[in-house]
Write a protein that holds these residues in place. Structure first.
Motif, PDB file in Angstrom:
ATOM      1  N   ILE A  56       0.914  -1.128   0.119  1.00 19.54           N
ATOM      2  CA  ILE A  56      -0.162   0.029  -0.016  1.00 19.54           C
ATOM      3  C   ILE A  56       0.821   1.284  -0.011  1.00 19.54           C
ATOM      4  N   SER A  57       0.473   2.330  -0.933  1.00 18.73           N
ATOM      5  CA  SER A  57       1.390   3.418  -1.041  1.00 18.73           C
ATOM      6  C   SER A  57       1.144   4.334   0.274  1.00 18.73           C
ATOM      7  N   ARG A  58       2.487   4.815   0.692  1.00 19.42           N
ATOM      8  CA  ARG A  58       2.403   5.654   1.838  1.00 19.42           C
ATOM      9  C   ARG A  58       2.771   6.996   1.417  1.00 19.42           C
ATOM     10  N   ASP A  59       2.564   7.297   0.211  1.00 20.05           N
ATOM     11  CA  ASP A  59       2.876   8.795  -0.350  1.00 20.05           C
ATOM     12  C   ASP A  59       1.589   9.577  -0.065  1.00 20.05           C
ATOM     13  N   ALA A  60       2.053  10.368   1.037  1.00 22.02           N
ATOM     14  CA  ALA A  60       0.690  11.232   1.584  1.00 22.02           C
ATOM     15  C   ALA A  60       0.173  12.127   0.533  1.00 22.02           C
ATOM     16  N   GLN A  61       0.848  12.712  -0.452  1.00 23.40           N
ATOM     17  CA  GLN A  61       0.297  13.873  -1.250  1.00 23.40           C
ATOM     18  C   GLN A  61      -0.716  12.854  -2.310  1.00 23.40           C
ATOM     19  N   ALA A  62      -0.151  11.793  -2.681  1.00 25.50           N
ATOM     20  CA  ALA A  62      -0.828  10.895  -3.713  1.00 25.50           C
ATOM     21  C   ALA A  62      -2.095  10.446  -2.961  1.00 25.50           C
ATOM     22  N   ASN A  63      -2.126   9.924  -1.687  1.00 20.74           N
ATOM     23  CA  ASN A  63      -3.283   9.532  -1.038  1.00 20.74           C
ATOM     24  C   ASN A  63      -4.290  10.450  -0.956  1.00 20.74           C
ATOM     25  N   GLN A  64      -3.792  11.713  -0.544  1.00 21.78           N
ATOM     26  CA  GLN A  64      -4.736  12.738  -0.506  1.00 21.78           C
ATOM     27  C   GLN A  64      -5.378  13.135  -1.840  1.00 21.78           C
ATOM     28  N   LEU A  65      -4.718  13.108  -2.831  1.00 18.05           N
ATOM     29  CA  LEU A  65      -5.454  13.572  -4.099  1.00 18.05           C
ATOM     30  C   LEU A  65      -6.253  12.313  -4.548  1.00 18.05           C
ATOM     31  N   VAL A  66      -5.869  11.040  -4.556  1.00 15.33           N
ATOM     32  CA  VAL A  66      -6.906   9.961  -4.731  1.00 15.33           C
ATOM     33  C   VAL A  66      -8.227   9.999  -3.761  1.00 15.33           C
ATOM     34  N   GLN A  67      -7.899  10.388  -2.393  1.00 18.02           N
ATOM     35  CA  GLN A  67      -9.061  10.184  -1.544  1.00 18.02           C
ATOM     36  C   GLN A  67     -10.162  11.351  -1.910  1.00 18.02           C
ATOM     37  N   SER A  80     -26.553  11.555  -9.081  1.00 14.09           N
ATOM     38  CA  SER A  80     -26.653  11.112 -10.346  1.00 14.09           C
ATOM     39  C   SER A  80     -27.732   9.935 -10.404  1.00 14.09           C
ATOM     40  N   TYR A  81     -27.565   9.284  -9.415  1.00 11.80           N
ATOM     41  CA  TYR A  81     -28.402   8.049  -9.476  1.00 11.80           C
ATOM     42  C   TYR A  81     -28.960   7.865  -7.957  1.00 11.80           C
ATOM     43  N   PRO A  82     -29.849   8.767  -7.542  1.00 11.12           N
ATOM     44  CA  PRO A  82     -30.400   9.025  -5.971  1.00 11.12           C
ATOM     45  C   PRO A  82     -31.317   7.750  -5.920  1.00 11.12           C
ATOM     46  N   GLU A  83     -31.825   6.917  -6.953  1.00  9.18           N
ATOM     47  CA  GLU A  83     -32.697   5.870  -6.764  1.00  9.18           C
ATOM     48  C   GLU A  83     -32.043   4.669  -6.230  1.00  9.18           C
ATOM     49  N   LEU A  84     -30.778   4.534  -6.160  1.00 18.50           N
ATOM     50  CA  LEU A  84     -30.041   3.374  -5.961  1.00 18.50           C
ATOM     51  C   LEU A  84     -29.772   3.245  -4.499  1.00 18.50           C
ATOM     52  N   ASP A  85     -29.374   2.238  -3.806  1.00 18.64           N
ATOM     53  CA  ASP A  85     -28.836   2.040  -2.455  1.00 18.64           C
ATOM     54  C   ASP A  85     -27.318   2.326  -2.485  1.00 18.64           C
ATOM     55  N   PHE A  86     -26.809   2.976  -1.691  1.00 14.69           N
ATOM     56  CA  PHE A  86     -25.248   3.323  -1.661  1.00 14.69           C
ATOM     57  C   PHE A  86     -24.847   2.671  -0.306  1.00 14.69           C
ATOM     58  N   PRO A  87     -23.607   2.234  -0.176  1.00  9.64           N
ATOM     59  CA  PRO A  87     -22.912   1.946   1.118  1.00  9.64           C
ATOM     60  C   PRO A  87     -23.051   3.115   1.988  1.00  9.64           C
ATOM     61  N   GLU A  88     -23.023   2.864   3.558  1.00  9.05           N
ATOM     62  CA  GLU A  88     -22.910   4.185   4.398  1.00  9.05           C
ATOM     63  C   GLU A  88     -21.390   4.783   4.036  1.00  9.05           C
ATOM     64  N   ARG A  89     -20.491   4.176   3.829  1.00  6.83           N
ATOM     65  CA  ARG A  89     -19.248   4.733   3.769  1.00  6.83           C
ATOM     66  C   ARG A  89     -18.412   3.995   2.606  1.00  6.83           C
ATOM     67  N   TRP A  90     -17.654   4.565   1.967  1.00  6.12           N
ATOM     68  CA  TRP A  90     -16.622   3.893   0.942  1.00  6.12           C
ATOM     69  C   TRP A  90     -15.300   3.958   1.297  1.00  6.12           C
ATOM     70  N   GLU A  91     -14.618   2.797   0.911  1.00  3.11           N
ATOM     71  CA  GLU A  91     -12.986   2.683   1.449  1.00  3.11           C
ATOM     72  C   GLU A  91     -12.332   2.723   0.247  1.00  3.11           C
ATOM     73  N   MET A  92     -11.138   3.681   0.434  1.00  2.00           N
ATOM     74  CA  MET A  92     -10.220   3.839  -0.744  1.00  2.00           C
ATOM     75  C   MET A  92      -8.928   3.258  -0.248  1.00  2.00           C
ATOM     76  N   VAL A  93      -8.165   2.629  -1.273  1.00  3.54           N
ATOM     77  CA  VAL A  93      -6.855   2.235  -0.972  1.00  3.54           C
ATOM     78  C   VAL A  93      -6.043   2.634  -2.164  1.00  3.54           C
ATOM     79  N   LEU A  94      -4.798   3.085  -1.920  1.00  6.46           N
ATOM     80  CA  LEU A  94      -3.771   3.418  -3.030  1.00  6.46           C
ATOM     81  C   LEU A  94      -2.971   2.384  -2.857  1.00  6.46           C
TER      82      LEU A  94
END
Length: 265
Positions: A56-67, A80-94
Motif C-alpha cells: 500500500i502506498s504511503r505517499d501522503a500527497q498521492a493518497n490525499q489526491l486520490v481520496q 446522479s443515481y439517487p434511486e440506488l442504494d449506496f453503502p454508508e461509507r466507501w473505503e479507498m486504498v492506493l
C-alpha cells in the motif's frame, strides 16, 4: 416423478421467471441473481485479501489526491443515481503497483494503483477512471457476471441452498473484475465497459470534473497501451471506439458540468 428429479427443473424454471426482471440504471435488461448483501460481503473479502497481500502506498500527497477524487466521485454518483442504494461509507486504498489500473467492489471499496497516476495526468482524468469503476458497481456488473459464470448455482445462492464458499475464489475475483494473483483489473464484457463509460461520464460531470478530460484520459491510455489487441479479439472496446462513444455523449455531460461547482482536488 420423484422430487429429486424435479428439483433441477424447478431451479431452471425459477431462473427463467427471474430472467429479465432487473434493469441497470441505463434501462438495460439484466439478470443478476446474487443477493446484494452477499455481493457486499464478497466484495469486502476480496478487498481485504488484496489489502493483505499487496503493498500500500504511503505517499501522503498521492493518497490525499486520490481520496479527494474518490469522495467527490461518490458524491457525484449519489447525485446522479439517487434511486440506488449506496453503502454508508466507501473505503479507498492506493496500492503500490506500476500498472495503470483501478477497480471498485460491491460494498463500497475502491482500489487505485499508483501506476494510474502516471497516465491520469489531471484530477479530472483520474476522476474519469474512478467514475467508470464506480459505475460498474452501480450497474451491478459483478453480480451479473457472477450470475453468468455460475448459472444455476446463482439461483441456489438466492434461495440459500449454496454457501458462498462452495465456488472458487478465483471465479469470484474474476467476476468482480479483479485478478486473483496480482490485483490486476480484468475486463468486463464489452457491454459492461460501454455502459460504465457512459455512466462514469455522467458521474464525473456531476462531481464537478470536466468530462472532456475523459477523452484525454483514454488518449493517454492508448499511448501507454502498446500492443492492445484488435477490438474483435478483446472484450474491452478499442480505445478509438471508446473515445468516439464518449465524444458522442459529451454534449449532455458538458451541460451537467456547467450546472455544478467545479471540483478542487
Amino acid at each position: 416423478m420423484h422430487w429429486r428429479c424435479v428439483r433441477p427443473l424447478f431451479w431452471l424454471a425459477l431462473l427463467a421467471v427471474l430472467a429479465g426482471c432487473g434493469e441497470t440504471p441505463t434501462g438495460r435488461s439484466q439478470l443478476a441473481l446474487v443477493p446484494g448483501p452477499l455481493m457486499a460481503d464478497m466484495g469486502g473479502d476480496a478487498f481485504d485479501q488484496l489489502r493483505n497481500t499487496q503493498p500500500i502506498s504511503r505517499d501522503a500527497q498521492a493518497n490525499q489526491l486520490v481520496q479527494c477524487v474518490a469522495d467527490k466521485i461518490v458524491a457525484g454518483a449519489e447525485a446522479s443515481y439517487p434511486e440506488l442504494d449506496f453503502p454508508e461509507r466507501w473505503e479507498m486504498v492506493l496500492f503500490e503497483d506500476p500498472s495503470p489500473n483501478a477497480f471498485a467492489l460491491p460494498g463500497g471499496r475502491i482500489g487505485v494503483h499508483t501506476g494510474l497516476l502516471q497516465v491520469a495526468e489531471t484530477p479530472a482524468q483520474l476522476a474519469a477512471v474512478m467514475g467508470h469503476e464506480v459505475a460498474h458497481v452501480l450497474a451491478d456488473h459483478g453480480n451479473e457476471r457472477l450470475t453468468q459464470q455460475l448459472g444455476i448455482k446463482a439461483v441456489l445462492l438466492v434461495v440459500g441452498l449454496l454457501g458462498e464458499g462452495e465456488f472458487g475464489n478465483q471465479q469470484l475475483m474474476q467476476a468482480l473484475g479483479v485478478g486473483a494473483q496480482l490485483g490486476i483489473s480484468l475486463p468486463f464484457s464489452r457491454t459492461h465497459e460501454e455502459e460504465a463509460d457512459l455512466m462514469g461520464l455522467e458521474v464525473m460531470a456531476r462531481a464537478g470534473f470536466d468530462p472532456q478530460q475523459s477523452v484525454a484520459l483514454w488518449q493517454n491510455m492508448a499511448a501507454a497501451g502498446d500492443g492492445q489487441p484488435p477490438e474483435f479479439l478483446s472484450t474491452h472496446p478499442a480505445h478509438e471506439s471508446r473515445i468516439r462513444a464518449l465524444q458522442g455523449a459529451l454534449e449532455e455531460a458538458n451541460a451537467t458540468y456547467r450546472a455544478v461547482t467545479p471540483a478542487q482536488c
